[in-house]
Scaffold this active site. Sequence first.
Site, PDB file in Angstrom:
ATOM      1  CG  HIS A 307      -2.052   0.954   1.073  1.00 52.78           C
ATOM      2  ND1 HIS A 307      -1.948   2.285   1.357  1.00 52.78           N
ATOM      3  CD2 HIS A 307      -3.304   0.753   0.605  1.00 52.78           C
ATOM      4  CE1 HIS A 307      -3.102   2.860   1.087  1.00 52.78           C
ATOM      5  NE2 HIS A 307      -3.947   1.962   0.632  1.00 52.78           N
ATOM      6  CG  ASP A 364      -8.772  -4.169  -3.153  1.00 51.11           C
ATOM      7  OD1 ASP A 364      -9.975  -4.140  -2.847  1.00 51.11           O
ATOM      8  OD2 ASP A 364      -8.200  -3.257  -3.771  1.00 51.11           O
TER       9      ASP A 364
HETATM   10  N1  ACO Z   1       4.318  -7.600  -4.895  1.00 48.22           N
HETATM   11  C1  ACO Z   1       5.669  -7.620  -5.015  1.00 48.22           C
HETATM   12  N2  ACO Z   1       6.454  -6.527  -4.845  1.00 48.22           N
HETATM   13  C2  ACO Z   1       5.850  -5.382  -4.521  1.00 48.22           C
HETATM   14  C3  ACO Z   1       4.462  -5.284  -4.367  1.00 48.22           C
HETATM   15  C4  ACO Z   1       3.695  -6.448  -4.574  1.00 48.22           C
HETATM   16  N3  ACO Z   1       2.357  -6.419  -4.426  1.00 48.22           N
HETATM   17  N4  ACO Z   1       4.138  -4.013  -4.061  1.00 48.22           N
HETATM   18  C5  ACO Z   1       5.290  -3.328  -4.021  1.00 48.22           C
HETATM   19  N5  ACO Z   1       6.324  -4.149  -4.286  1.00 48.22           N
HETATM   20  C6  ACO Z   1       7.756  -3.808  -4.268  1.00 48.22           C
HETATM   21  C7  ACO Z   1       8.150  -3.022  -5.500  1.00 48.22           C
HETATM   22  O1  ACO Z   1       8.570  -3.872  -6.556  1.00 48.22           O
HETATM   23  C8  ACO Z   1       9.256  -2.166  -4.953  1.00 48.22           C
HETATM   24  O2  ACO Z   1      10.398  -2.972  -4.818  1.00 48.22           O
HETATM   25  P1  ACO Z   1      11.877  -2.325  -5.028  1.00 48.22           P
HETATM   26  O3  ACO Z   1      12.015  -1.296  -3.944  1.00 48.22           O
HETATM   27  O4  ACO Z   1      12.815  -3.474  -4.887  1.00 48.22           O
HETATM   28  O5  ACO Z   1      11.879  -1.721  -6.409  1.00 48.22           O
HETATM   29  C9  ACO Z   1       8.791  -1.832  -3.531  1.00 48.22           C
HETATM   30  O6  ACO Z   1       7.948  -2.938  -3.163  1.00 48.22           O
HETATM   31  C10 ACO Z   1       7.997  -0.540  -3.410  1.00 48.22           C
HETATM   32  O7  ACO Z   1       6.933  -0.578  -4.365  1.00 48.22           O
HETATM   33  P2  ACO Z   1       6.290   0.690  -5.048  1.00 48.22           P
HETATM   34  O8  ACO Z   1       5.607   0.275  -6.294  1.00 48.22           O
HETATM   35  O9  ACO Z   1       7.317   1.783  -5.130  1.00 48.22           O
HETATM   36  O10 ACO Z   1       5.254   1.114  -3.936  1.00 48.22           O
HETATM   37  P3  ACO Z   1       4.068   2.112  -4.169  1.00 48.22           P
HETATM   38  O11 ACO Z   1       3.781   2.735  -2.854  1.00 48.22           O
HETATM   39  O12 ACO Z   1       4.352   3.029  -5.310  1.00 48.22           O
HETATM   40  O13 ACO Z   1       2.868   1.161  -4.646  1.00 48.22           O
HETATM   41  C11 ACO Z   1       1.003  -0.297  -4.608  1.00 48.22           C
HETATM   42  C12 ACO Z   1       1.814   0.745  -3.814  1.00 48.22           C
HETATM   43  C13 ACO Z   1       0.629   0.276  -5.983  1.00 48.22           C
HETATM   44  C14 ACO Z   1      -0.279  -0.586  -3.833  1.00 48.22           C
HETATM   45  C15 ACO Z   1       1.869  -1.588  -4.771  1.00 48.22           C
HETATM   46  O14 ACO Z   1       2.195  -2.096  -3.499  1.00 48.22           O
HETATM   47  C16 ACO Z   1       1.165  -2.654  -5.617  1.00 48.22           C
HETATM   48  O15 ACO Z   1       1.286  -2.649  -6.834  1.00 48.22           O
HETATM   49  N6  ACO Z   1       0.403  -3.591  -4.962  1.00 48.22           N
HETATM   50  C17 ACO Z   1      -0.329  -4.603  -5.711  1.00 48.22           C
HETATM   51  C18 ACO Z   1      -1.637  -4.008  -6.229  1.00 48.22           C
HETATM   52  C19 ACO Z   1      -2.655  -3.772  -5.144  1.00 48.22           C
HETATM   53  O16 ACO Z   1      -2.917  -4.631  -4.308  1.00 48.22           O
HETATM   54  N7  ACO Z   1      -3.290  -2.586  -5.203  1.00 48.22           N
HETATM   55  C20 ACO Z   1      -4.353  -2.217  -4.257  1.00 48.22           C
HETATM   56  C21 ACO Z   1      -3.883  -1.116  -3.341  1.00 48.22           C
HETATM   57  S1  ACO Z   1      -5.094  -0.784  -2.124  1.00 48.22           S
HETATM   58  C22 ACO Z   1      -6.231   0.125  -2.933  1.00 48.22           C
HETATM   59  O17 ACO Z   1      -6.008   0.822  -3.872  1.00 48.22           O
HETATM   60  C23 ACO Z   1      -7.576   0.018  -2.435  1.00 48.22           C
END
Ligand code: ACO
Length: 428
Positions: A307, A364
């Site tokens: 998140h 979710d």
């Molecule tokens: N699975 C694996 N790796 C992940 C995940 C994941 N679900 N989420 C983040 N990471 C990793 C990234 O690859 C990144 O790794 P790195 O530092 O080695 O490059 C690190 O964690 C940080 O990730 P970001 O994408 O920079 O985090 P951000 O805060 O921008 O994104 C998000 C948050 C979009 C929710 C992300 O965690 C994600 O894509 N999750 C999966 C989709 C999801 O469940 N979305 C629902 C969110 S809740 C909502 O909207 C109601």
Amino acid sequence: MSEQVELIVEGKSIKLPVIEGTEKEKAIDIAKLRSETGYITYDPGFKNTGSTRSGVTFLDGELGILSYRGYPIDQLAEKSNFIEVAYLLIYGKLPTSAQLTAFEKEIAEQSEIPSNIGTILNGFPADAHPMGVIGSLLSALTAFYPESIEANPSPEALHKLMVRVIGQLPTLVATTYRKSKGLPVLAPRKDLDYCSNFYYMMFAEAGKEYKADQVIADALNKLFILHADHEQNCSTSTVRIVGSSQASLYASLAAGTAALWGPLHGGANQAVIEMLEEIKNDGGDTAKFILKAKDKNDNFRLMGFGHRVYKNFDPRAKIIKVACDQILGKLGVSDPVLTIAKGLEEVALSDQYFVDRKLYPNVDFYSGIIYRALGIPTEYFTVMFALGRLPGWIAQWKEMRDDNEPIGRPRQIYIGETERNYVPIDNR
Ligand code: ACO
């Protein structure tokens, strides 16, 4: 003297005021930064940028706190109902019993939709994704209610617009669903509560007696409350920024629906179930999918994990996980993907990759399992999220208007070509 921050730009010192919120969050006010220094800030994804002052929702991602108008989410999810929470979000205080009854009645009275909506729906392919259809229909409401595009509606007119869309959205969704399945459309039943009426319009058999199920109504109320607002997330920021141009409420909500649809936001609940199904069909090896999620050469992410703001746990996910067990138990549903989800969570929470990046199940991760147990088709999961988020979008849109916020218009750092001369087409 109030707190200030000193910034030195090219040897010149400027003082920037500090703003503090009621929950002691602090921000540096950079409103004068560009005029005084010529500099702007650069913050991809707005990870450090407060776009507004808001009194609607507070969340602390480190402590896992979420409250609407000062009331903790767990109390609201346990004790309140969705329409009461909608009133709270929009009007800032809990309604009295008489106010709530009047609000529920107004909403029920506005729940019918123009008959021409059916004609519009006939034009969509039966397999169109409902989020695209619902977004289009929300935008189409401006055509049926031209007064909704009035730039400065009176408080009474605005109240009517808000109540109408809360009343009509469940009907739009159920009508979309039934038409896509070739089922007869059912008119809303004003004698049922909001959630029971929605479920009736979706799934009741035409011409047969229908008895509302309290377990289903309670489950929907809880899920909708948990989804009802989440401060300046992607879709809510979209609603506010579209509304800041004085676009109508319905047009702004249509834009919010589009933003919610993406799998990194509200579309994650559909993506989670699809992922869990994939794991199940692949033999249920959760460790293999954890490896895939960690592999930077693989585009796969563990959907429902991580998140932008919660870096400890998502309080909504905690409530939903418990509710998931309870609701499936009460409905007598046993879903093998629930076992896979729990296994996946256990493996991920003890894996260094997820621990280091503070990745936890979000709202979710378990919501789709409940929706599935309620018989909601997978492609409607994000629509369910939109139904829940509606009062939050409305409250935030209204707050933005009430506060006379300026039109949203970020700046950029240009990195394109410079000083080129036009070359006539035959000389290229
Ligand atoms: N699975 C694996 N790796 C992940 C995940 C994941 N679900 N989420 C983040 N990471 C990793 C990234 O690859 C990144 O790794 P790195 O530092 O080695 O490059 C690190 O964690 C940080 O990730 P970001 O994408 O920079 O985090 P951000 O805060 O921008 O994104 C998000 C948050 C979009 C929710 C992300 O965690 C994600 O894509 N999750 C999966 C989709 C999801 O469940 N979305 C629902 C969110 S809740 C909502 O909207 C109601």
